[in-house]
Design an enzyme around this catalytic site. Structure first.
Site, PDB file in Angstrom:
ATOM      1  N   CYS A   2       0.832  -1.205   0.000  1.00  0.00           N
ATOM      2  CA  CYS A   2       0.000   0.000   0.000  1.00  0.00           C
ATOM      3  C   CYS A   2       0.866   1.255   0.000  1.00  0.00           C
ATOM      4  O   CYS A   2       2.059   1.208   0.232  1.00  0.00           O
ATOM      5  CB  CYS A   2      -0.877   0.013   1.249  1.00  0.00           C
ATOM      6  SG  CYS A   2      -1.842  -1.472   1.431  1.00  0.00           S
ATOM      7  N   ARG A  27       3.263   1.596  -7.340  1.00  0.00           N
ATOM      8  CA  ARG A  27       3.350   0.461  -6.411  1.00  0.00           C
ATOM      9  C   ARG A  27       2.219  -0.537  -6.596  1.00  0.00           C
ATOM     10  O   ARG A  27       2.226  -1.614  -6.021  1.00  0.00           O
ATOM     11  CB  ARG A  27       3.335   0.980  -4.964  1.00  0.00           C
ATOM     12  CG  ARG A  27       4.503   1.856  -4.590  1.00  0.00           C
ATOM     13  CD  ARG A  27       4.163   2.734  -3.387  1.00  0.00           C
ATOM     14  NE  ARG A  27       4.003   1.983  -2.155  1.00  0.00           N
ATOM     15  CZ  ARG A  27       4.985   1.808  -1.263  1.00  0.00           C
ATOM     16  NH1 ARG A  27       6.155   2.343  -1.498  1.00  0.00           N
ATOM     17  NH2 ARG A  27       4.790   1.130  -0.164  1.00  0.00           N
ATOM     18  N   TRP A  75      -3.341  -1.987  -1.611  1.00  0.00           N
ATOM     19  CA  TRP A  75      -3.080  -3.237  -2.330  1.00  0.00           C
ATOM     20  C   TRP A  75      -3.685  -4.303  -1.426  1.00  0.00           C
ATOM     21  O   TRP A  75      -3.167  -4.581  -0.351  1.00  0.00           O
ATOM     22  CB  TRP A  75      -1.591  -3.441  -2.508  1.00  0.00           C
ATOM     23  CG  TRP A  75      -1.227  -4.800  -3.001  1.00  0.00           C
ATOM     24  CD1 TRP A  75      -0.975  -5.912  -2.245  1.00  0.00           C
ATOM     25  CD2 TRP A  75      -1.079  -5.234  -4.360  1.00  0.00           C
ATOM     26  NE1 TRP A  75      -0.687  -6.986  -3.037  1.00  0.00           N
ATOM     27  CE2 TRP A  75      -0.745  -6.609  -4.332  1.00  0.00           C
ATOM     28  CE3 TRP A  75      -1.210  -4.599  -5.582  1.00  0.00           C
ATOM     29  CZ2 TRP A  75      -0.534  -7.344  -5.503  1.00  0.00           C
ATOM     30  CZ3 TRP A  75      -0.992  -5.335  -6.736  1.00  0.00           C
ATOM     31  CH2 TRP A  75      -0.666  -6.689  -6.699  1.00  0.00           C
ATOM     32  N   ASN A 101       0.057   0.389   6.017  1.00  0.00           N
ATOM     33  CA  ASN A 101       0.752  -0.452   5.044  1.00  0.00           C
ATOM     34  C   ASN A 101       1.447  -1.547   5.839  1.00  0.00           C
ATOM     35  O   ASN A 101       2.186  -1.268   6.775  1.00  0.00           O
ATOM     36  CB  ASN A 101       1.790   0.353   4.244  1.00  0.00           C
ATOM     37  CG  ASN A 101       2.537  -0.526   3.251  1.00  0.00           C
ATOM     38  OD1 ASN A 101       2.036  -1.569   2.839  1.00  0.00           O
ATOM     39  ND2 ASN A 101       3.743  -0.131   2.896  1.00  0.00           N
ATOM     40  N   GLY A 102       1.157  -2.799   5.483  1.00  0.00           N
ATOM     41  CA  GLY A 102       1.776  -3.927   6.196  1.00  0.00           C
ATOM     42  C   GLY A 102       0.709  -4.950   6.559  1.00  0.00           C
ATOM     43  O   GLY A 102      -0.389  -4.942   6.021  1.00  0.00           O
ATOM     44  N   GLU A 481      14.173 -22.685 -12.418  1.00  0.00           N
ATOM     45  CA  GLU A 481      13.919 -21.262 -12.160  1.00  0.00           C
ATOM     46  C   GLU A 481      15.176 -20.445 -12.419  1.00  0.00           C
ATOM     47  O   GLU A 481      15.121 -19.363 -12.998  1.00  0.00           O
ATOM     48  CB  GLU A 481      13.411 -21.067 -10.734  1.00  0.00           C
ATOM     49  CG  GLU A 481      13.136 -19.622 -10.356  1.00  0.00           C
ATOM     50  CD  GLU A 481      12.124 -18.924 -11.266  1.00  0.00           C
ATOM     51  OE1 GLU A 481      11.445 -19.601 -12.071  1.00  0.00           O
ATOM     52  OE2 GLU A 481      12.056 -17.682 -11.210  1.00  0.00           O
ATOM     53  N   LYS A 485      15.279 -17.353 -15.196  1.00  0.00           N
ATOM     54  CA  LYS A 485      15.718 -16.002 -14.812  1.00  0.00           C
ATOM     55  C   LYS A 485      16.789 -15.497 -15.770  1.00  0.00           C
ATOM     56  O   LYS A 485      16.739 -14.388 -16.268  1.00  0.00           O
ATOM     57  CB  LYS A 485      16.254 -16.013 -13.374  1.00  0.00           C
ATOM     58  CG  LYS A 485      15.172 -16.048 -12.323  1.00  0.00           C
ATOM     59  CD  LYS A 485      14.530 -14.706 -12.126  1.00  0.00           C
ATOM     60  CE  LYS A 485      13.032 -14.548 -12.301  1.00  0.00           C
ATOM     61  NZ  LYS A 485      12.140 -15.523 -12.718  1.00  0.00           N
ATOM     62  N   GLU A 488      15.284 -14.922 -19.428  1.00  0.00           N
ATOM     63  CA  GLU A 488      14.274 -13.878 -19.674  1.00  0.00           C
ATOM     64  C   GLU A 488      14.826 -12.468 -19.494  1.00  0.00           C
ATOM     65  O   GLU A 488      14.301 -11.535 -20.092  1.00  0.00           O
ATOM     66  CB  GLU A 488      13.027 -14.091 -18.816  1.00  0.00           C
ATOM     67  CG  GLU A 488      13.207 -14.009 -17.331  1.00  0.00           C
ATOM     68  CD  GLU A 488      11.866 -14.207 -16.615  1.00  0.00           C
ATOM     69  OE1 GLU A 488      10.808 -13.946 -17.188  1.00  0.00           O
ATOM     70  OE2 GLU A 488      11.888 -14.643 -15.452  1.00  0.00           O
ATOM     71  N   HIS A 504      22.351 -38.767 -21.348  1.00  0.00           N
ATOM     72  CA  HIS A 504      21.487 -39.352 -22.382  1.00  0.00           C
ATOM     73  C   HIS A 504      21.363 -38.438 -23.584  1.00  0.00           C
ATOM     74  O   HIS A 504      20.333 -38.426 -24.253  1.00  0.00           O
ATOM     75  CB  HIS A 504      20.101 -39.644 -21.772  1.00  0.00           C
ATOM     76  CG  HIS A 504      20.173 -40.634 -20.649  1.00  0.00           C
ATOM     77  ND1 HIS A 504      20.293 -41.985 -20.853  1.00  0.00           N
ATOM     78  CD2 HIS A 504      20.226 -40.446 -19.313  1.00  0.00           C
ATOM     79  CE1 HIS A 504      20.383 -42.602 -19.679  1.00  0.00           C
ATOM     80  NE2 HIS A 504      20.336 -41.694 -18.722  1.00  0.00           N
ATOM     81  N   LYS A 603       4.152  -8.801 -17.981  1.00  0.00           N
ATOM     82  CA  LYS A 603       4.133  -9.219 -16.576  1.00  0.00           C
ATOM     83  C   LYS A 603       3.058 -10.284 -16.354  1.00  0.00           C
ATOM     84  O   LYS A 603       3.235 -11.210 -15.611  1.00  0.00           O
ATOM     85  CB  LYS A 603       3.868  -8.021 -15.651  1.00  0.00           C
ATOM     86  CG  LYS A 603       3.873  -8.372 -14.168  1.00  0.00           C
ATOM     87  CD  LYS A 603       5.189  -8.973 -13.732  1.00  0.00           C
ATOM     88  CE  LYS A 603       5.177  -9.428 -12.279  1.00  0.00           C
ATOM     89  NZ  LYS A 603       6.380 -10.236 -11.946  1.00  0.00           N
TER      90      LYS A 603
HETATM   91  C1  AGP Z   1       8.707 -15.358 -14.481  1.00  0.00           C
HETATM   92  O1  AGP Z   1       9.786 -14.497 -14.154  1.00  0.00           O
HETATM   93  C2  AGP Z   1       7.830 -14.799 -15.553  1.00  0.00           C
HETATM   94  N1  AGP Z   1       7.384 -13.488 -15.215  1.00  0.00           N
HETATM   95  C3  AGP Z   1       6.707 -15.750 -15.948  1.00  0.00           C
HETATM   96  O2  AGP Z   1       7.279 -17.017 -16.194  1.00  0.00           O
HETATM   97  C4  AGP Z   1       5.569 -15.933 -14.927  1.00  0.00           C
HETATM   98  O3  AGP Z   1       6.034 -16.648 -13.824  1.00  0.00           O
HETATM   99  C5  AGP Z   1       4.442 -16.727 -15.623  1.00  0.00           C
HETATM  100  O4  AGP Z   1       3.997 -15.980 -16.741  1.00  0.00           O
HETATM  101  C6  AGP Z   1       3.269 -17.010 -14.694  1.00  0.00           C
HETATM  102  O5  AGP Z   1       2.682 -15.793 -14.301  1.00  0.00           O
HETATM  103  P1  AGP Z   1       1.630 -15.833 -13.092  1.00  0.00           P
HETATM  104  O6  AGP Z   1       2.388 -16.329 -11.888  1.00  0.00           O
HETATM  105  O7  AGP Z   1       1.177 -14.408 -12.953  1.00  0.00           O
HETATM  106  O8  AGP Z   1       0.525 -16.767 -13.466  1.00  0.00           O
END
Ligand code: AGP
Length: 608
Positions: A2, A27, A75, A101-102, A481, A485, A488, A504, A603
């Protein structure tokens, strides 16, 4: 998280509050409100949706005269986005208004106590508890009411408060959530973050934990939690607005990586009560949990990687079979689902098209569904039968870090709750698991302090063309993961591989100097993975190992070692991912990539 603003001075407060809130919009929020003392009453106006709605409602503040007030962008964490749940919140007779906020971790206990004293609540929020608690302790001295309330509240809070009987002051309180005080020439301000005050002043005070600020239009006085006056030195902010929005960090991603200790605390602590896991919003009784015969975890991207880890944790602790699916596969493969299955959808945004479609597919077949979601009120949160929130706050960077860490915590807690309900773990084991979980924030903090060494290492691989991440078991999930990272945000080709699978075929890709990040945190599998490392190095690979403190034999095998603190083997993802996040971040920065908004990515992937 928030946004808070507050003002007291010579000018009309409402326009300044609205302007300050507009500087905090980055934010993320779902509703907003302001409270202004008009000379007789504390008047409050709120609106869901964008701040524009509140500005229109108040004619840019013109309908709310007064020279002192507080404002808030919410938020949602506790209680869906709505006018009733939006801040500011009043006490019963509207003599006190609060913005927060919190997370007040013990808010349910306090609410029950206050209801027992006759308080009537109108919202679902933890914040309203603060307003009633202050009223309970207010006997004419606001500072006394504030300090007494602070001794009762547990959790994180930055508060802005006005008392009708003392409207010549605005109070600010801080514990674990950011709060600053700005000393301006025409008045004084409080805010969650620097951008909200830069238009009025660059002279700010950073309130420390358990400190209170009392602002008048002339000046600012600071107190400690015992009500003793304390001296504080101002800081002059030389950031521009852009830097200020990132809290001084170069990118939102770095800021959010450094928020992970707090995110883990916020997602974890409210759900550990007297040695038990309590997930209030889950609404699943032990009988219902025991009736679950199989779990299907369905997600995309990083959320899917979190789900792969969850398979090991649920199967290991709760002995319930788990299948993990990519949502884009699950929804089209005509999955075999039984009536006593549970489908868990993991999603930060709660709007990912494939994950939402998978949820709807499961529901269409009458299968019980649970969402592990970060955005309160999002489609997945609303449509799933049950929901468990990850209280990571808004995540701005496209590449997820803190929300991913919060997803892991949510899974660990859920798996422990399932294990307790199914009696597959002893009380002593649960005590040890919870103890290890509560150490994670501090351990993550320590790993983040390692950034210099990792930045130096990352600079050597800015020109890399192929990087491999390998591991076994949970280490393979961590590798997934870590690889994503890097891909991307640095655009370097990378892939995660089960270490036992390399021979393999894929090992043919290893050339002299190929970087392989080997994740080696599963003690039972150390020797197996070390033998894979030896195979890789004999073919010219340069092996970076991420392993547990104390695993000395790795130094004979790997070229470069990053140690993580000891934790339960189920939880090592929460620690091992930190150096891998930092590595990817610094490679991306070194390459001059757009870290927060990588090319081709969104996002939230709301299309198929
Ligand atoms: C991860 O860094 C990416 N932003 C992407 O893989 C993300 O995790 C994926 O699109 C799933 O998004 P969501 O968690 O909002 O469903």
């Amino acid at each position: 998280m928030c946004g808070i603003v507050g003002y007291i001075g010579e000018a009309q407060a409402a326009p300044i509050l609205l302007d300050g809130l507009s500087k905090l919009e980055y934010r993320g929020y779902d509703s907003a409100g302001i409270a202004v003392y008009d000379g007789e009453e504390i008047r409050v106006q709120k609106a869901t949706g964008r701040l524009k709605a509140l500005s229109e409602l108040t004619h840019d503040g013109a309908t709310m005269p007064g020279v002192s007030g507080i404002g808030h962008t919410r938020w949602a964490t506790h209680g869906a986005p709505s006018n009733v749940n939006a801040h500011p919140h009043y006490n019963q007779d509207k003599t006190i208004a609060v913005v927060h906020n919190g997370i007040i971790e013990n808010y349910m206990k306090l609410r029950k106590y206050l209801e027992g004293k006759g308080c009537q609540f109108v919202s679902e929020t933890d914040t309203e508890v603060v307003a009633h608690l202050l009223a309970r302790y207010y006997k004419g001295d606001p500072l006394e009411a504030v300090t007494k309330a602070m001794h009762r509240m547990e959790g994180s809070y930055a508060l802005g408060i006005i008392f009708k009987d003392h409207a010549d002051k605005v109070y600010a309180v801080r514990k674990d959530s950011p709060m600053i005080v700005g000393h301006g020439k025409d008045g004084n301000l409080i805010a969650s973050d620097v951008p909200a005050v830069l238009k009025y002043t660059r002279k700010v005070y950073f309130i420390q934990n358990e400190e209170i600020a009392a602002l008048t239009k002339e000046g600012i006085t600071f107190f400690n939690v015992d009500g003793d006056e304390i001296a504080k030195e101002p800081t002059t902010i030389d950031w521009d607005v852009n830097a200020a929005e990132k809290g001084g960090y170069e990118h939102f991603m770095l800021k959010e990586m450094y928020e992970q200790p707090q995110t883990v605390k916020d997602t974890l602590n409210p759900r550990i009560r007297d040695g038990e896991v309590v997930i209030e919003e889950l609404g699943m009784e032990d009988g219902e949990i025991c009736a679950v015969n199989r779990i299907h975890i369905v997600a995309c991207g990083s959320a899917y990687h979190a789900g792969v880890t969850a398979k090991y944790v649920f199967e290991g602790l709760a002995r319930v079979p788990v299948e993990v699916d990519l949502a884009s596969e699950f929804r089209y493969r005509n999955p075999i689902l039984q009536q006593d299955d549970l489908v868990i959808i993991i999603s930060q945004s709660g709007e990912t098209a494939d994950s939402l479609a998978a949820l709807r597919e499961a529901k269409a077949r009458g299968i019980k569904t649970l969402g592990i979601v970060n955005v309160v009120g999002s489609s997945i949160a609303r449509e799933a039968d049950r929901v468990m929130y990850t209280w990571a706050g808004p995540e701005i960077a496209v590449a997820t870090t803190k929300a991913y860490s919060a997803q892991l915590i949510a899974e660990y807690l859920l798996a422990i709750k399932f294990a307790q309900a199914r009696n597959t773990v002893s009380a002593q084991e649960v005590e040890g698991l919870l103890r290890d979980l509560q150490k994670l924030p501090e351990q993550i903090e320590m790993l983040l302090g390692n950034k210099g060494r990792i930045q130096h290492f990352a600079n050597r691989y800015i020109a890399a063309k192929d990087v491999f991440f390998v591991g076994r078991g949970i280490d393979y999930a961590i590798s997934m993961e870590g690889s994503l990272k890097l891909k991307e945000i640095s655009y370097i080709h990378s892939e995660a591989y089960a270490a036992g699978e390399l021979k393999h075929g894929t090992i043919s890709l290893i050339e002299e100097g190929t970087l392989v990040a080997a994740v080696v945190t599963q003690e039972e599998l150390y020797k197996k993975t070390i033998s894979n490392i030896v195979e890789l190095r004999s073919r010219g690979a340069f092996v970076l190992a991420v392993t547990n403190t104390g695993n000395r034999e790795i130094e004979k095998a790997a070229d470069y070692v990053i140690y993580i603190p000891q934790t339960n083997w189920y939880f090592t993802n929460s620690l091992a991912i930190i150096p891998l996040q930092l590595f990817s971040y610094y490679v991306s920065v070194g390459k001059g990539c757009d870290v927060d908004k990588p090319r081709n990515l969104a996002k939230s992937v709301t299309v198929e």
